[in-house]
Design a protein around this motif. Structure first.
Motif, PDB file in Angstrom:
ATOM      1  N   ASP A 172       0.986  -1.341   0.057  1.00  0.00           N
ATOM      2  CA  ASP A 172       0.047   0.175   0.072  1.00  0.00           C
ATOM      3  C   ASP A 172       0.862   1.278   0.032  1.00  0.00           C
ATOM      4  OD1 ASP A 172       0.942   0.062   2.508  1.00  0.00           O
ATOM      5  OD2 ASP A 172      -0.907  -0.022   3.642  1.00  0.00           O
ATOM      6  N   GLY A 173       2.223   1.060   0.042  1.00  0.00           N
ATOM      7  CA  GLY A 173       2.953   2.342  -0.254  1.00  0.00           C
ATOM      8  C   GLY A 173       3.581   2.666   1.234  1.00  0.00           C
ATOM      9  N   SER A 174       3.226   2.344   2.235  1.00  0.00           N
ATOM     10  CA  SER A 174       3.469   2.555   3.590  1.00  0.00           C
ATOM     11  C   SER A 174       4.743   1.893   3.908  1.00  0.00           C
ATOM     12  CB  SER A 174       2.461   2.045   4.583  1.00  0.00           C
ATOM     13  OG  SER A 174       2.372   0.877   4.708  1.00  0.00           O
ATOM     14  N   ILE A 175       5.575   2.281   4.794  1.00  0.00           N
ATOM     15  CA  ILE A 175       6.608   1.731   5.226  1.00  0.00           C
ATOM     16  C   ILE A 175       6.330   0.601   6.521  1.00  0.00           C
ATOM     17  CG2 ILE A 175       9.061   2.091   6.307  1.00  0.00           C
ATOM     18  CD1 ILE A 175       9.427   4.514   4.874  1.00  0.00           C
TER      19      ILE A 175
END
Length: 656
Positions: A327-330
């Motif tokens: 989802d693009g989060s770290i």
């Protein structure tokens, strides 16, 4: 020759020792037939100096040969074992049987004469020794000399002393070399104390918020730590702390504007791993603190936590060093059921060379400021080959620097970290509480993993307040401290232990109002004045450690027995040749490990394990209370957990 010890995985890594450690060397050696053999340890010091050390037979029937040697210089040592046919011992053995039985008397004397004649021709032996051999050979071969006179030569002290120093050997074989890495003494022996500098000297403002302590206010606590006998002070991370997802009191997700956050959430606009939190002061303030510690006889251990808060400069400068989710989060750190939303773990599979270069730079930075000990946070979540590389690189340049692994993980991985280079490790000590558990645990540390794993027996940490301490009362604190301080050469205490802090956060194995998430200033002096401090007991334990060299060794622990499931008995012994005092040192620890009881039982000792012949009576002094008793192999004890739950008994009068 087989099974040389110490060695790791066929010498894949060096075995470990520290300066002043009495290291047991051993090998299995045998030959066909009945002739006797001998074994010699061949040692090469880091400077190339060679020495020889006779080895003695171990347990009967095992073909094991052993010797104990102190390695007195830092650096890489190599050793080999030489096994040989012991011609002199074989002849003496045969002659002792045949001559009294009047079997082959003259032939036996001639064999002995030929052996001595052979040795007298060895010009590398001292001239006086060669002349003694020649004279004895002549006597043995002279039938005009009485059998009794010639037979007496079997016990001649000069001949036997010469043969002991340099055996009359044949059929020699020598093992392949093995390596032992000897590190500085503090890497193996030390008493650690942990505190958060931000709590030392923290002041409450009018609005109820706290003003952080600094390195200069924390320096005021150093004399008291040193007075308790501790010699290493460990600091949690001292770097800037991120704001994003900062944790509030008790690990909550709703931090207020004045909550300090977890020091392990490293990095903010003020900098990363090479920066100091502005609340603590400047580099000059840190240098002042280091100097004050040295003046008090303390070394500083600094936390090395290779992770980042979302605000760390790495996150924008090197996003490839982290794990990006679909989802693009770290990905943040997790240790289920614990979640650390304020911490991003480093992904060592992404740009490993770049990460290595950065970590090496950071460690060198703190070494340059005067730090020589690093406590490493969660090293088991990083690749072993990374640690092997980093420790090798640092120690090649700075051999006095050492690393403590905070590795609460599976045994193979914990032990693997020790093998690849970590000089010390946390252990499972906190969760070993019964007599059975502790006996097995201590035996393993002393006799199974000591070649590569040096335990640091911390009794508590900011993350670990065991049920034993939560519900055991002051007795539990005394018991755990006495066990940690006597079972291993290195042990540690986190601040609050000395104040019997035992209330846990509901549902967690850690203190309520955890210092990881808030300031915890403590009034140690008031507690001690009120008799509510364990500091006098900790001081006594550390004084005992400093006065008894047997407690500075790991491999010399022996478990003894008792007739009660709650009474643990073990001894630590060091022969006079290793103590530096001219006297042997023996301690017997008898502990009631049930903090809720009064126990009385009979303990049974193998007195040979601390240098006494079977059947001996001896005087012991309790180093905690000063009481003196006469003991033997079997002794009645009564231990009241509510007064003094542990005997630390010094065996008096040992000289051998």
């Amino acid at each position: 020759m087989l099974d040389l010890s110490p060695q790791l995985n066929d010498n894949l890594w060096p075995a470990k020792a520290f300066v002043g450690e009495a290291v047991p060397f051993a090998a299995t050696a045998f030959r066909e037939g009945h002739d006797l053999i001998g074994a010699m340890l061949l040692l090469t010091a880091p400077d190339g100096t060679e020495s020889q050390h006779p080895m003695s037979p171990g347990a009967p029937g095992t073909d094991r040969w052993e010797t104990l040697v102190t390695l007195g210089a830092q650096g890489r040592w190599t050793y080999r074992v030489r096994a040989y046919a012991d011609d002199w011992a074989t002849w003496r053995h045969n002659a002792a049987l045949k001559i009294p039985a009047e079997v082959d008397v003259e032939l036996t004397f001639l064999i002995g004469s030929a052996l001595l004649t052979r040795e007298s021709a060895d010009k590398s032996r001292p001239l006086a020794e060669r002349r003694a051999f020649t004279a004895a050979a002549k006597t043995l071969a002279d039938p005009a000399t009485s059998v009794a006179t010639r037979f007496a030569l079997l016990a001649d002290p000069k001949l036997n002393a010469a043969a002991a120093v340099r055996p009359m050997a044949g059929l020699e074989s020598v093992s392949e070399p093995r390596t032992v890495l000897v590190e500085r003494t503090r890497a193996g022996v030390g008493s650690w104390y942990e505190f958060f500098p931000r709590s030392e000297g923290a002041v409450k403002r009018v609005d109820g918020s706290w003003q952080s302590g600094t390195f200069r206010t924390a320096a005021d606590r150093l004399p008291a730590v040193a007075a308790m006998g501790f010699d290493v002070l460990y600091l949690p991370p001292i770097h800037p702390i991120g704001r994003s997802f900062r944790k509030g009191p008790n690990n909550t997700l709703n931090a207020g504007p004045n909550d300090p956050g977890s020091p392990w959430a490293i990095g903010s606009a003020d900098g990363g791993h090479d920066a100091i939190h502005p609340d603590l002061g400047t580099v000059d303030d840190f240098s002042f603190f280091l100097a004050a510690a040295r003046d008090n006889g303390l070394e500083i251990a600094l936390d090395l936590a290779l992770q980042a808060s979302p605000d760390h400069p790495w996150v924008t400068e090197h996003p490839e060093w982290f794990t990006t989710l679909p989802d693009g989060s770290i990905a943040y750190a997790e240790n289920p059921p614990k979640k650390y939303q304020d911490i991003y773990p480093v992904n060592f599979d992404n740009d490993p060379l770049g990460i290595r270069a950065e970590v090496l730079r950071i460690v060198r930075h703190w070494i340059g400021l005067g730090v020589s000990i690093f406590r490493v946070d969660n090293p088991h979540t990083k690749p072993l080959d990374f640690w092997e590389w980093l420790i090798r690189e640092i120690n090649a340049e700075f051999p006095d620097v050492f690393f403590l692994a905070e590795a609460f993980t599976r045994p193979a991985l914990l032990q693997g970290l020790g093998k690849v280079g970590f000089q010390q490790s946390y252990t499972y000590f906190t969760w070993r509480n019964t007599k059975e558990e502790l006996s097995e645990f201590f035996e393993g540390l002393a006799h199974e993993t000591a070649d590569f794993l040096r335990p640091n027996l911390f009794v508590n940490t900011p993350d670990i307040l065991s049920e034993y301490l939560q519900f055991g009362g002051p007795a539990a604190f005394k018991i755990r401290a006495a066990l940690a301080a006597t079972a291993a050469p290195t042990w540690g205490v986190y601040a609050g232990f000395d104040l019997f802090e035992s209330v846990a956060r509901p549902g967690a194995e850690e203190n309520i109002d955890n210092e990881k998430y808030q300031y915890r200033p403590r009034d140690f002096a008031a507690a001690e004045a009120a008799g509510a401090s364990l500091a006098p007991y900790l001081t006594r334990l550390n004084r005992i450690r400093s006065e008894h060299p047997a407690l500075g060794q790991l491999r010399n622990l022996d478990i003894h027995s008792s007739e009660d499931d709650g009474i643990l008995v073990y001894s630590k012994f060091l022969d006079a040749s290793f103590t530096g005092t001219g006297q042997a040192d023996a301690l017997i620890i008898v502990a009631n490990v049930d903090p809720h009881s009064v126990r009385q039982t009979v303990v049974h000792l193998d007195v040979t394990r601390f240098g006494l012949p079977r059947g001996s009576s001896f005087v012991v002094e309790d180093l905690i209370t000063g009481a003196v008793w006469t003991w033997s192999a079997d002794n009645f004890v009564r231990l009241d957990a509510f007064t003094e739950p542990v005997h630390i008994l010094h065996v008096k009068g040992l000289t051998q």
